[in-house]
Design a protein around this motif. Structure first.
Motif: not given
Ligand code: AMP
Ligand code: GLY
Length: 430
Positions: A94, A204-206, A210-211, A271, A314, A317-318, A322
């Motif tokens: 992350v 939080l983005t992958d 995003y969130k 990410k 998390l 995300t990886t 997401l």
């Protein structure tokens, strides 16, 4: 899942505390950690920039997920280091690539990125030693106050708000000619002053989806009433009353979407967290800065506010999933009060015994600059020592719980601000 958190601050204790609550967490390591993280996981004596040491540890301990707390290893390219090793490339990490971390590592890069993607921000120009004369002319006719920013990482000290043209010219010379912040000030961004209320928004983005996480307000100055020197942060509150649905919608449409899409369209591997420092100027958001990690002490309120399993978020995300992951939050308000060593952000002594942590039951105590001494004593070992987080049905109640916790803890020359959240209470009661 076997997880490694990198870092040693209050932010990393909050990450570890929240990850340890996940039923999917089998083993948790923190490198290098502090006395607080040792209570929720196993501390590992590795520095955050020791990529080789970290890589070997990850292989040896079969780590599945690495969560990078601070910006330094990201700007130095820990993600690229992992990607370049066939075995490590398979491990979830992350945190953005070195290219993505430039959003924090170079203010000039981030300003140009915002310009390319029409993200609202203060108007600015960048100068170097070679364009010093031009820069001096530019600041001389700039409306006051004028903001000067060292381009690179300067441990939170690289921003000067000049109230006079004389001060602006002097500062520019100090940065460019005298290398006030070393290599970090070999380029200086000069920008328009934004007048408004500050807010931190976390994403939080992958890389695709995003969130938006709960927002928070930070208190950066050492002194009450927002006076004195800048610090890493002396307290935080979530939720923030002026961050209502319509303001947050503007943030999402004008800032978050173009940022995530911009990274993607430029082929930047990202990410991880994007921490957006915003100014609310008459109801419109303007970006002051991007950080490529979570905030400290904002994490100590944002993660407690999240009800869902953080590990799920998390991993999504990886994994790049997401978009199919939701999260929920607690209804309560959360506030954190940072307790620091007397003298901080200047020099301060270390090694004082901390008393009273075990007596706190109305709040959660996150450790930052602490270490274990003999006989289980906890000693101060940094400027920001503890962050005490309270929860309550209102910001007022959350503050009461946090401050009751703070009142039970002491050490020699301990200092904290007594006015965290007071501006928010005023806004609520207006
Ligand atoms: P930064 O290191 O970019 O977080 O800046 C430190 C602090 O300086 C911010 O938290 C703001 O309070 C202030 N600041 C930075 N840029 C501006 C600006 N353009 N206008 C007003 N205040 C600013
Ligand atoms: N609290 C501000 C930061 O983490 O940069």
């Amino acid at each position: 899942m076997r997880i490694l958190v990198l870092g040693s601050g209050g932010r990393e204790h909050a990450f570890s505390w929240k990850i340890a609550q996940s039923p999917r967490c089998e083993a948790l390591f923190i490198a290098p950690g502090n006395a607080g993280t040792a209570a929720v996981g196993t501390n590992v004596n590795l520095a955050v920039n020791d990529f080789e040491g970290i890589g070997s540890f990850v292989k040896q301990e079969n780590i599945d997920l690495v969560v990078v707390g601070p910006e330094d290893p990201l700007v130095n390219g820990i993600s690229n280091y992992f990607k370049a090793d066939p075995q490590l490339a398979e491990i979830g990490l992350v945190g953005p690539s070195k290219e993505g971390a430039q959003l924090e590592g170079s203010k000039d890069f981030s300003k140009q990125f915002m310009e390319r993607h029409q993200v609202p921000t203060a108007r600015s120009r960048t100068f170097t030693k070679a364009t010093l004369e031009e820069g001096l002319n530019y600041v001389s006719s700039h409306p006051l106050p004028v903001v000067l920013k060292a381009d690179g990482l300067a441990a939170g000290k690289g921003v000067i708000i000049a109230e006079s043209h004389e001060q602006a010219r002097e500062t520019l010379k100090e940065m460019l000619v005298d290398a006030k912040f070393g290599e970090a000030s070999s380029r200086v961004v000069i920008e328009q002053y934004l007048d408004g209320i500050e807010l931190s928004v976390f994403v939080l983005t992958d890389g695709e989806n995003y969130k938006i996480l709960p927002e928070a307000k930070d208190y950066k100055r050492i002194g009450e009433g927002d006076t004195g020197l800048n610090t890493g942060g002396m307290g935080a509150v979530t939720p923030v009353p002026f961050a209502n649905a319509s303001f947050l919608q503007k943030v999402e449409d004008r800032v978050v979407k173009p940022t995530v899409n911009g990274l993607k369209s430029e082929g930047i591997d990202y990410k991880g967290f994007i921490f957006i420092g915003l100014m609310n100027v008459n109801g419109d958001p303007y970006v002051i800065e991007y950080n490529v990690r979570m905030g400290d002490p904002e994490t100590q309120v944002v993660l407690p506010k999240i009800k869902s399993d953080l590990l799920d978020l998390l991993l999504a995300t990886t994994d790049g999933t997401l978009g199919q992951t939701e999260y929920t939050t607690h209804d309560e308000a959360f506030t954190t009060v940072v307790m620091v060593s007397g003298g901080y952000p200047g020099s301060y002594p270390k090694g004082y015994a901390i008393r009273g942590i075990d007596e706190v039951n109305e709040a959660t105590v996150f450790h930052a600059g602490t270490k274990s001494g003999d006989d289980k004593a906890v000693l101060t070992s940094g400027g920001r020592v503890l962050a005490v987080t309270g929860k309550g049905d209102s910001v007022e109640k959350a503050l009461e719980n946090a401050y009751n916790g703070v009142s039970k803890i002491s050490w020699q020359d301990e200092y904290h601000r007594r006015d965290i959240g007071q501006d928010i209470l005023k806004l609520i009661n207006q």
